[in-house]
Design a protein around this motif. Structure first.
Motif, PDB file in Angstrom:
ATOM      1  N   HIS A  10      -1.509  -6.030   3.421  1.00 25.04           N
ATOM      2  CA  HIS A  10      -1.731  -4.794   4.150  1.00 25.04           C
ATOM      3  C   HIS A  10      -1.927  -5.110   5.619  1.00 25.04           C
ATOM      4  O   HIS A  10      -2.173  -6.263   6.008  1.00 25.04           O
ATOM      5  CB  HIS A  10      -2.957  -4.049   3.613  1.00 25.04           C
ATOM      6  N   GLY A  57      -5.760  -0.258  12.120  1.00 25.83           N
ATOM      7  CA  GLY A  57      -5.938   1.099  11.629  1.00 25.83           C
ATOM      8  C   GLY A  57      -6.907   1.165  10.461  1.00 25.83           C
ATOM      9  O   GLY A  57      -7.285   0.157   9.857  1.00 25.83           O
ATOM     10  N   ASP A  58      -7.314   2.372  10.129  1.00 23.71           N
ATOM     11  CA  ASP A  58      -8.234   2.612   9.017  1.00 23.71           C
ATOM     12  C   ASP A  58      -7.448   3.257   7.891  1.00 23.71           C
ATOM     13  O   ASP A  58      -7.431   4.477   7.727  1.00 23.71           O
ATOM     14  CB  ASP A  58      -9.387   3.506   9.491  1.00 23.71           C
ATOM     15  N   ASP A  59      -6.769   2.433   7.106  1.00 23.41           N
ATOM     16  CA  ASP A  59      -5.890   2.916   6.051  1.00 23.41           C
ATOM     17  C   ASP A  59      -6.711   3.221   4.798  1.00 23.41           C
ATOM     18  O   ASP A  59      -7.332   2.317   4.218  1.00 23.41           O
ATOM     19  CB  ASP A  59      -4.833   1.853   5.739  1.00 23.41           C
ATOM     20  N   THR A 108       0.794  -1.226   0.000  1.00 28.05           N
ATOM     21  CA  THR A 108       0.000   0.000   0.000  1.00 28.05           C
ATOM     22  C   THR A 108       0.829   1.282   0.000  1.00 28.05           C
ATOM     23  O   THR A 108       0.268   2.360  -0.167  1.00 28.05           O
ATOM     24  CB  THR A 108      -0.948   0.009   1.201  1.00 28.05           C
ATOM     25  N   SER A 109       2.136   1.180   0.204  1.00 24.97           N
ATOM     26  CA  SER A 109       2.986   2.374   0.166  1.00 24.97           C
ATOM     27  C   SER A 109       4.403   1.978  -0.211  1.00 24.97           C
ATOM     28  O   SER A 109       4.831   0.848   0.031  1.00 24.97           O
ATOM     29  CB  SER A 109       2.971   3.120   1.510  1.00 24.97           C
ATOM     30  N   GLN A 117       4.136   4.676   8.570  1.00 30.11           N
ATOM     31  CA  GLN A 117       3.110   4.252   9.517  1.00 30.11           C
ATOM     32  C   GLN A 117       3.682   3.780  10.851  1.00 30.11           C
ATOM     33  O   GLN A 117       2.913   3.527  11.794  1.00 30.11           O
ATOM     34  CB  GLN A 117       2.276   3.127   8.901  1.00 30.11           C
ATOM     35  N   TRP A 149       1.886   3.324  14.548  1.00 31.41           N
ATOM     36  CA  TRP A 149       1.664   1.950  15.018  1.00 31.41           C
ATOM     37  C   TRP A 149       2.256   1.754  16.411  1.00 31.41           C
ATOM     38  O   TRP A 149       1.624   1.131  17.275  1.00 31.41           O
ATOM     39  CB  TRP A 149       2.301   0.972  14.040  1.00 31.41           C
TER      40      TRP A 149
END
Length: 287
Positions: free
Chosen positions: A53, A57-59, A8-9, A212, A216
């Motif tokens: 992923h 969390g709400d990514d 995702t990144s 992140q 985290w």
């Protein structure tokens, strides 16, 4: 072409360990249209896409991936949520990239993520545990974290552990691993100078701290680390040692008790107990 591994990144993409390891695809792109085009191109070129992923969390990136997969109506995209800290997640993605060039079918590769994650030791050196939510912290330890200069070694996976640096030891793997370290602030060599030798790691690589990680771990005063299997032949042996089954829903081959693509559980007959999805840890000498 090998199955595409997506993250995702870009800061979850670790450098390849050899020339055969393919790069990871970074998803999603800045706009919905770009994300649609990029994922469609990956499916057309690779056949199957496995995106890993974090489950915490709400990514927004994960929500975008779910939207794109729904719009494409594709059954060739696996979204694998894994309960690992950011650097541990990056290490898992690297292992999947290594295995993607081996004789491993897309279904087996996707379902192997849970097995591989079991052998990843992910943690961090923290200057404070006051904001730590993912590992249980005793009240007395919370109070000690306010003492100037206090440092804590925290293992989030596979078994949560917390130790005061200089007073307690952090238990490590009983098999050969390679460690990646991402240093934040303030800098500290405790991970590379003390922890790595104590864990008998077979190499240490320093990488940038994922964006992140601060959220985290609940603090910017950290040095994150993750140790895991690194030899592709050992990874392949580990995955190959587990019995393969066929998903009764989508027809893909899998290992363990759940399909990585359609998430359908594997239902074994009552008189045929399901084998465990995790095999015994390999000794240090095996790598």
């Amino acid at each position: 072409m090998p199955t595409a591994i997506a993250v995702t990144s870009s800061d979850l993409v670790l450098p390849p360990l050899d020339r055969q390891t393919p790069p990871a695809a970074v998803q999603p792109r800045p706009t919905l249209e770009q994300s649609l085009n990029a994922l469609h191109a990956l499916i057309e070129h690779h056949g199957y896409v496995i995106a890993v992923h974090s489950t915490t969390g709400d990514d927004p990136a994960v929500q975008r991936l779910r939207t794109v997969r729904s719009v494409l109506e594709s059954d060739r995209v696996a979204l694998l949520g894994v309960d690992l800290p950011p650097l541990g997640l990056a290490l898992l993605a690297q292992q999947l990239r290594q295995l993607s060039v081996c004789d491993v079918s897309p279904g087996v590769l996707a379902s192997s993520a849970r097995l591989l994650a079991h052998y990843i030791y992910a943690g961090a050196l923290l200057g404070s545990v006051a904001g730590l939510d993912h590992v249980p912290v005793p009240l007395a330890t919370h109070a000690k974290s306010w003492v100037p200069g206090a440092q804590f070694a925290v293992l989030a996976h596979p078994r949560p552990q917390l130790a005061r640096v200089g007073q307690e030891e952090l238990p490590g793997p009983e098999f050969g691993t390679r460690m990646v370290v991402a240093a934040g602030q303030p800098p500290s060599d405790w991970v590379t100078a003390t922890l790595a030798p104590a864990w008998h790691v077979q190499g240490v690589a320093t990488v940038p701290l994922p964006a992140q990680s601060t959220r985290w771990w609940g603090t910017s005063r950290l040095a994150e680390f993750a140790a895991g299997l690194h030899d592709v032949s050992v990874l392949y042996q580990l995955v190959s040692s587990v019995r393969r089954e066929m998903c009764r829903w989508c027809g893909l081959e899998l290992i363990g008790d759940r399909c990585g693509f359609c998430a359908a559980p594997l239902s074994a007959p009552p008189d045929q107990p399901q084998p465990p999805a995790v095999v015994h840890a390999l000794p240090r000498g095996a790598t």
